[in-house]
Enzyme design. Structure first.
Site, PDB file in Angstrom:
ATOM      1  N   CYS A 105     -10.878 -33.384  41.703  1.00  0.00           N
ATOM      2  CA  CYS A 105     -10.072 -35.078  41.744  1.00  0.00           C
ATOM      3  C   CYS A 105     -10.377 -35.441  43.299  1.00  0.00           C
ATOM      4  O   CYS A 105     -11.017 -34.054  44.172  1.00  0.00           O
ATOM      5  CB  CYS A 105      -8.651 -34.794  42.146  1.00  0.00           C
ATOM      6  SG  CYS A 105      -7.721 -34.409  40.379  1.00  0.00           S
ATOM      7  N   PHE A 244       0.516 -34.474  26.391  1.00  0.00           N
ATOM      8  CA  PHE A 244       1.526 -33.815  26.243  1.00  0.00           C
ATOM      9  C   PHE A 244       0.741 -32.814  24.681  1.00  0.00           C
ATOM     10  O   PHE A 244       1.829 -32.798  23.861  1.00  0.00           O
ATOM     11  CB  PHE A 244       2.715 -33.043  26.889  1.00  0.00           C
ATOM     12  CG  PHE A 244       3.425 -32.775  28.007  1.00  0.00           C
ATOM     13  CD1 PHE A 244       2.914 -31.579  28.540  1.00  0.00           C
ATOM     14  CD2 PHE A 244       3.444 -32.912  28.674  1.00  0.00           C
ATOM     15  CE1 PHE A 244       3.349 -30.941  29.444  1.00  0.00           C
ATOM     16  CE2 PHE A 244       4.181 -32.802  30.039  1.00  0.00           C
ATOM     17  CZ  PHE A 244       3.721 -32.490  30.738  1.00  0.00           C
ATOM     18  N   ALA A 245      -0.058 -33.821  24.324  1.00  0.00           N
ATOM     19  CA  ALA A 245      -0.424 -34.083  22.715  1.00  0.00           C
ATOM     20  C   ALA A 245      -0.704 -32.535  22.593  1.00  0.00           C
ATOM     21  O   ALA A 245      -1.326 -32.043  22.711  1.00  0.00           O
ATOM     22  CB  ALA A 245      -1.523 -35.047  22.702  1.00  0.00           C
ATOM     23  N   ARG A 246      -0.324 -32.229  21.155  1.00  0.00           N
ATOM     24  CA  ARG A 246      -0.175 -31.112  20.600  1.00  0.00           C
ATOM     25  C   ARG A 246      -0.527 -31.719  19.199  1.00  0.00           C
ATOM     26  O   ARG A 246      -0.350 -32.407  18.752  1.00  0.00           O
ATOM     27  CB  ARG A 246       0.543 -29.970  20.806  1.00  0.00           C
ATOM     28  CG  ARG A 246       0.750 -29.680  22.057  1.00  0.00           C
ATOM     29  CD  ARG A 246      -0.324 -28.824  23.111  1.00  0.00           C
ATOM     30  NE  ARG A 246      -0.040 -28.716  23.988  1.00  0.00           N
ATOM     31  CZ  ARG A 246      -0.485 -28.946  25.134  1.00  0.00           C
ATOM     32  NH1 ARG A 246      -1.255 -29.990  24.959  1.00  0.00           N
ATOM     33  NH2 ARG A 246      -0.385 -28.044  26.149  1.00  0.00           N
ATOM     34  N   GLU A 247      -0.691 -30.691  18.212  1.00  0.00           N
ATOM     35  CA  GLU A 247      -0.559 -30.321  16.723  1.00  0.00           C
ATOM     36  C   GLU A 247       0.437 -31.870  15.768  1.00  0.00           C
ATOM     37  O   GLU A 247       0.268 -32.889  15.559  1.00  0.00           O
ATOM     38  CB  GLU A 247      -1.426 -29.452  16.223  1.00  0.00           C
ATOM     39  CG  GLU A 247      -1.295 -29.670  14.439  1.00  0.00           C
ATOM     40  CD  GLU A 247      -2.025 -28.718  13.350  1.00  0.00           C
ATOM     41  OE1 GLU A 247      -1.915 -28.822  13.261  1.00  0.00           O
ATOM     42  OE2 GLU A 247      -2.022 -27.872  14.717  1.00  0.00           O
ATOM     43  N   GLN A 248       1.243 -31.533  15.893  1.00  0.00           N
ATOM     44  CA  GLN A 248       2.586 -31.970  15.716  1.00  0.00           C
ATOM     45  C   GLN A 248       3.547 -32.331  16.690  1.00  0.00           C
ATOM     46  O   GLN A 248       5.169 -32.680  16.972  1.00  0.00           O
ATOM     47  CB  GLN A 248       3.230 -31.816  14.438  1.00  0.00           C
ATOM     48  CG  GLN A 248       2.351 -31.314  13.791  1.00  0.00           C
ATOM     49  CD  GLN A 248       2.511 -32.714  12.570  1.00  0.00           C
ATOM     50  OE1 GLN A 248       3.403 -33.518  12.531  1.00  0.00           O
ATOM     51  NE2 GLN A 248       1.627 -33.408  12.203  1.00  0.00           N
ATOM     52  N   ARG A 249       3.204 -32.481  18.541  1.00  0.00           N
ATOM     53  CA  ARG A 249       3.700 -33.342  18.859  1.00  0.00           C
ATOM     54  C   ARG A 249       3.231 -33.988  20.281  1.00  0.00           C
ATOM     55  O   ARG A 249       2.505 -33.228  20.644  1.00  0.00           O
ATOM     56  CB  ARG A 249       4.312 -32.065  20.133  1.00  0.00           C
ATOM     57  CG  ARG A 249       5.230 -30.966  19.193  1.00  0.00           C
ATOM     58  CD  ARG A 249       6.338 -29.430  20.166  1.00  0.00           C
ATOM     59  NE  ARG A 249       5.612 -28.456  20.659  1.00  0.00           N
ATOM     60  CZ  ARG A 249       4.490 -28.728  22.042  1.00  0.00           C
ATOM     61  NH1 ARG A 249       5.440 -28.930  22.884  1.00  0.00           N
ATOM     62  NH2 ARG A 249       4.078 -27.886  21.999  1.00  0.00           N
TER      63      ARG A 249
END
Length: 266
Positions: A105, A244-249
């Protein structure tokens, strides 16, 4: 093909145990971009998808708008130079000064402090929607994508999806470069991204949000966290941001109406 890693001898400590061994380190190169014989910028990047990176950078900075604007591309891989000949652009002299662009950045990266961003970025009008399960599928892909990250831990990755299918991917040491590479490939393929999803391994700062806005993609899914400025811009530009994308969250931060859930009552 250019080597994307090098071997570096390190002293590894594990508790009190010290051991000399060879470690795999990701490569970083300085790519100098010229447009119509003028030096535009030096991009610190991974040595992959060089033409896509260049085209995406020029597109996102406003030098080119359609593939017909590009007449010729030439590379000097040994000296990390690339030349693009194309349609003359008023932005070249009036709105773009030569910048040294770091992989991280910084004020050298695109933001609303540059006049061409304010001219190029408009609110997204797409009504495209995806299911929550489709969002999870892209998050899962990010978790399993790229053996190079598993080997080095030194790169960002991203992709473009449509109806649950991954259409293209990119990776780079610089998170901005990931988006330029995706933009460049979509540019080459004349792919309209108004009904597509962009997914990304890192966090979402304001300059990343602007990259997505320039791609005209309505939905961004990221493994990392967004900043408040990015969310303010996403709201103003009508872009759906999932973090905060995870497999099921996943956290849905803005424009949640584009995400179809089993229950649409929020």
């Amino acid at each position: 093909m250019t080597n994307e890693t090098v071997t570096h001898t390190i002293l590894k400590a594990n508790g009190e145990l010290l051991e000399w061994l060879d470690d795999t380190v990701v490569r970083e190169i300085p790519l100098t971009v010229h447009y119509n014989r003028e030096e535009i910028a030096t991009l610190l990047c991974s040595p992959s998808q060089i033409e896509e990176l260049t085209l995406g950078f020029l597109f996102n900075e406003g030098f080119i708008q359609v593939p017909e604007d590009v007449y010729e591309i030439r590379q000097d891989p040994a000296n990390f130079m690339i030349w693009v000949e194309g349609r003359p652009c008023v932005l070249q002299k009036e709105l773009m000064s030569k910048r040294y662009v770091s992989a991280c950045c910084g004020k050298s990266r695109a933001s609303f402090c540059f006049a061409n961003d304010a001219l190029m970025v408009k609110p997204i009008t797409s009504n495209y929607r995806i299911s929550l399960q489709e969002a999870y599928s892209y998050a899962k892909f990010l978790q399993s994508y790229l053996p190079l990250f598993a080997k080095t831990g030194g790169i960002h990755s991203g992709g473009i999806g449509y109806q649950g299918k991954v259409l293209m991917t990119s990776y780079d040491i610089g998170r901005h470069n990931v988006f330029d590479k995706l933009s460049g490939e979509a540019f080459r393929k004349r792919l309209n991204l108004e009904n597509h999803v962009v997914f990304f391994s890192g966090r979402v700062a304001s300059e990343i949000l602007l990259k997505v806005a320039k791609m005209k993609a309505p939905i961004l899914i990221a493994r990392g966290a967004p900043t408040d400025m990015a969310l303010a811009q996403a709201t103003a530009l009508n872009i759906t941001v999932l973090g905060f994308a995870r497999e099921q969250r996943v956290n849905i931060y803005t424009c949640s109406e584009r995400i179809i859930c089993n229950s649409n009552e929020f």
